[in-house]
Design a protein around this motif. Sequence first.
Motif, PDB file in Angstrom:
ATOM      1  N   GLY A   8      -5.570   7.948   3.804  1.00  0.00           N
ATOM      2  CA  GLY A   8      -6.564   7.926   2.725  1.00  0.00           C
ATOM      3  C   GLY A   8      -6.157   7.011   1.585  1.00  0.00           C
ATOM      4  O   GLY A   8      -6.890   6.126   1.165  1.00  0.00           O
ATOM      5  N   ILE A   9      -4.986   7.230   1.056  1.00  0.00           N
ATOM      6  CA  ILE A   9      -4.343   6.370   0.049  1.00  0.00           C
ATOM      7  C   ILE A   9      -5.240   6.082  -1.148  1.00  0.00           C
ATOM      8  O   ILE A   9      -5.409   4.946  -1.571  1.00  0.00           O
ATOM      9  CB  ILE A   9      -3.843   5.041   0.657  1.00  0.00           C
ATOM     10  CG1 ILE A   9      -3.209   5.285   2.019  1.00  0.00           C
ATOM     11  CG2 ILE A   9      -2.806   4.391  -0.254  1.00  0.00           C
ATOM     12  CD1 ILE A   9      -2.674   4.032   2.695  1.00  0.00           C
ATOM     13  N   GLY A  10      -5.840   7.120  -1.711  1.00  0.00           N
ATOM     14  CA  GLY A  10      -6.675   6.935  -2.893  1.00  0.00           C
ATOM     15  C   GLY A  10      -6.944   8.263  -3.574  1.00  0.00           C
ATOM     16  O   GLY A  10      -6.519   9.332  -3.115  1.00  0.00           O
ATOM     17  N   TYR A  11      -7.683   8.211  -4.676  1.00  0.00           N
ATOM     18  CA  TYR A  11      -7.920   9.413  -5.471  1.00  0.00           C
ATOM     19  C   TYR A  11      -8.896  10.384  -4.826  1.00  0.00           C
ATOM     20  O   TYR A  11      -8.749  11.604  -4.971  1.00  0.00           O
ATOM     21  CB  TYR A  11      -8.398   9.023  -6.870  1.00  0.00           C
ATOM     22  CG  TYR A  11      -7.262   8.639  -7.785  1.00  0.00           C
ATOM     23  CD1 TYR A  11      -6.541   9.613  -8.475  1.00  0.00           C
ATOM     24  CD2 TYR A  11      -6.887   7.309  -7.960  1.00  0.00           C
ATOM     25  CE1 TYR A  11      -5.485   9.282  -9.312  1.00  0.00           C
ATOM     26  CE2 TYR A  11      -5.832   6.957  -8.791  1.00  0.00           C
ATOM     27  CZ  TYR A  11      -5.130   7.945  -9.473  1.00  0.00           C
ATOM     28  OH  TYR A  11      -4.084   7.613 -10.290  1.00  0.00           O
ATOM     29  N   ASP A  61      14.329   3.071   3.511  1.00  0.00           N
ATOM     30  CA  ASP A  61      13.544   2.538   2.398  1.00  0.00           C
ATOM     31  C   ASP A  61      12.726   3.633   1.718  1.00  0.00           C
ATOM     32  O   ASP A  61      11.714   3.343   1.063  1.00  0.00           O
ATOM     33  CB  ASP A  61      12.621   1.412   2.864  1.00  0.00           C
ATOM     34  CG  ASP A  61      13.387   0.218   3.418  1.00  0.00           C
ATOM     35  OD1 ASP A  61      14.478  -0.075   2.895  1.00  0.00           O
ATOM     36  OD2 ASP A  61      12.903  -0.404   4.377  1.00  0.00           O
ATOM     37  N   GLY A  62      13.156   4.873   1.876  1.00  0.00           N
ATOM     38  CA  GLY A  62      12.449   5.985   1.268  1.00  0.00           C
ATOM     39  C   GLY A  62      11.189   6.389   1.998  1.00  0.00           C
ATOM     40  O   GLY A  62      10.525   7.362   1.618  1.00  0.00           O
ATOM     41  N   PHE A  63      10.857   5.651   3.080  1.00  0.00           N
ATOM     42  CA  PHE A  63       9.579   5.880   3.754  1.00  0.00           C
ATOM     43  C   PHE A  63       9.648   7.003   4.787  1.00  0.00           C
ATOM     44  O   PHE A  63       8.935   8.004   4.675  1.00  0.00           O
ATOM     45  CB  PHE A  63       9.092   4.591   4.411  1.00  0.00           C
ATOM     46  CG  PHE A  63       7.748   4.732   5.071  1.00  0.00           C
ATOM     47  CD1 PHE A  63       6.598   4.760   4.295  1.00  0.00           C
ATOM     48  CD2 PHE A  63       7.629   4.847   6.444  1.00  0.00           C
ATOM     49  CE1 PHE A  63       5.353   4.908   4.882  1.00  0.00           C
ATOM     50  CE2 PHE A  63       6.390   4.998   7.045  1.00  0.00           C
ATOM     51  CZ  PHE A  63       5.246   5.031   6.259  1.00  0.00           C
ATOM     52  N   THR A 101       0.858  -1.179   0.000  1.00  0.00           N
ATOM     53  CA  THR A 101       0.000   0.000   0.000  1.00  0.00           C
ATOM     54  C   THR A 101       0.893   1.227   0.000  1.00  0.00           C
ATOM     55  O   THR A 101       2.113   1.100  -0.100  1.00  0.00           O
ATOM     56  CB  THR A 101      -0.925  -0.020   1.238  1.00  0.00           C
ATOM     57  OG1 THR A 101      -1.821   1.081   1.189  1.00  0.00           O
ATOM     58  CG2 THR A 101      -0.124   0.013   2.524  1.00  0.00           C
ATOM     59  N   GLY A 102       0.340   2.425   0.070  1.00  0.00           N
ATOM     60  CA  GLY A 102       1.169   3.618   0.142  1.00  0.00           C
ATOM     61  C   GLY A 102       1.620   4.143  -1.196  1.00  0.00           C
ATOM     62  O   GLY A 102       0.794   4.539  -2.033  1.00  0.00           O
ATOM     63  N   SER A 103       2.934   4.155  -1.452  1.00  0.00           N
ATOM     64  CA  SER A 103       3.486   4.816  -2.632  1.00  0.00           C
ATOM     65  C   SER A 103       3.002   4.215  -3.946  1.00  0.00           C
ATOM     66  O   SER A 103       3.003   4.893  -4.974  1.00  0.00           O
ATOM     67  CB  SER A 103       5.017   4.786  -2.594  1.00  0.00           C
ATOM     68  OG  SER A 103       5.493   3.460  -2.600  1.00  0.00           O
ATOM     69  N   ILE A 161       1.815  10.383   0.628  1.00  0.00           N
ATOM     70  CA  ILE A 161       1.893  11.835   0.586  1.00  0.00           C
ATOM     71  C   ILE A 161       3.121  12.298  -0.181  1.00  0.00           C
ATOM     72  O   ILE A 161       3.103  13.328  -0.870  1.00  0.00           O
ATOM     73  CB  ILE A 161       1.860  12.437   2.012  1.00  0.00           C
ATOM     74  CG1 ILE A 161       1.696  13.960   1.945  1.00  0.00           C
ATOM     75  CG2 ILE A 161       3.083  12.058   2.818  1.00  0.00           C
ATOM     76  CD1 ILE A 161       0.439  14.418   1.213  1.00  0.00           C
ATOM     77  N   GLY A 162       4.199  11.526  -0.101  1.00  0.00           N
ATOM     78  CA  GLY A 162       5.397  11.867  -0.864  1.00  0.00           C
ATOM     79  C   GLY A 162       5.139  11.868  -2.364  1.00  0.00           C
ATOM     80  O   GLY A 162       5.651  12.720  -3.100  1.00  0.00           O
ATOM     81  N   SER A 163       4.322  10.923  -2.815  1.00  0.00           N
ATOM     82  CA  SER A 163       4.020  10.842  -4.249  1.00  0.00           C
ATOM     83  C   SER A 163       3.169  12.021  -4.706  1.00  0.00           C
ATOM     84  O   SER A 163       3.332  12.521  -5.825  1.00  0.00           O
ATOM     85  CB  SER A 163       3.317   9.518  -4.569  1.00  0.00           C
ATOM     86  OG  SER A 163       2.000   9.498  -4.055  1.00  0.00           O
TER      87      SER A 163
END
Length: 329
Positions: A311-314, A248-250, A158-160, A228-230
């Motif tokens: 949230g992780i969505g559009y 790990d970039g997180f 999930t996430g990025s 959020i980074g994306s």
Amino acid sequence: MATSVRRRGLTLGALALTGALALSACGSSDSDSDSGPKGDGGSSAGGGTHTVKTAMGDVKVPAHPKRVVVLDTGELDSALTLGVEPVGGTHSATEDGFPAYLPAASTKGIKEVGEIANPNMEAVASLKPDLILTSKVRDGDRYKQLSAIAPTVMTESTGSDWKNNFKVHAEALGKQAEAKKVIAAYDAHVAKVTEAVGGKKKAAATDVNFVRFVEGADIRIYGKQNYIGSILADIGMGRPAITDKAKDGFSYDVSPEKIDLADADAVFTSTYGDPDKAGTTRTMKSGLWKNLKASKDGKVFKVDDRLWIAGIGYTAADQILDEFQTKMG
């Protein structure tokens, strides 16, 4: 987008029944005949099946699933964004109910089936789903149990990777055409926000950090490989050098005594859990915090954790873009 079900474990009878239903659904071939689980609205009303490539291999799902259970916030956001109201969903460990950024009218009919990464299997089975959406990182160790209930589509994580996950969800739900429109609208929204904050050149020259206070853990300075980074990358915002040190970039985790490492032109913050227990209150009253450039310039913005992080969505992303534009524009 609901009372928590706390019963644990499947009875032998329920397991046998749901297993039989799943075999009926997964064992059918692509055709125009009903092939989803039967009973109490569990059949695939559109008829037929199609195959979806998932983190667990190819999975045959109903062409138009009607009883969908989602086991994380990203899957919930995807379903509602695509016009599908799930019959069941999980909630976070710290709060009952579904994220407030989702319209109450869209989530009021969704039955809670336990916590994220700890679903109540009996509650899931009782809803007689014809499709389950989740990820390997959340429920990989429960894949066999879930698949015995209904065809289960898992993304890797999930996430990025939320944009690719959305495409998988859309394929599983038979909503690819709708998904293309959502993606195009998001891209146009991003372009509008980039212009609102001064254009690509100014955006790139403005460093933004996201700091998350977490109950029971260190403070997280978010890196670039996360949800959020994306979104910040899509807008074209600059990111401080500290973000390159994120594991790990997180995230790059720090104690309150090192919060000065979070400094940037603007700092967005959220809290998971109780603000006192998470250290939010104490840290933001400290001299180190008050001496941050962002603090002195009035560029520290508190935001909703369940929207900006979970949230992780559009649908969440569109609201984040609007809020970001309001605060930074």
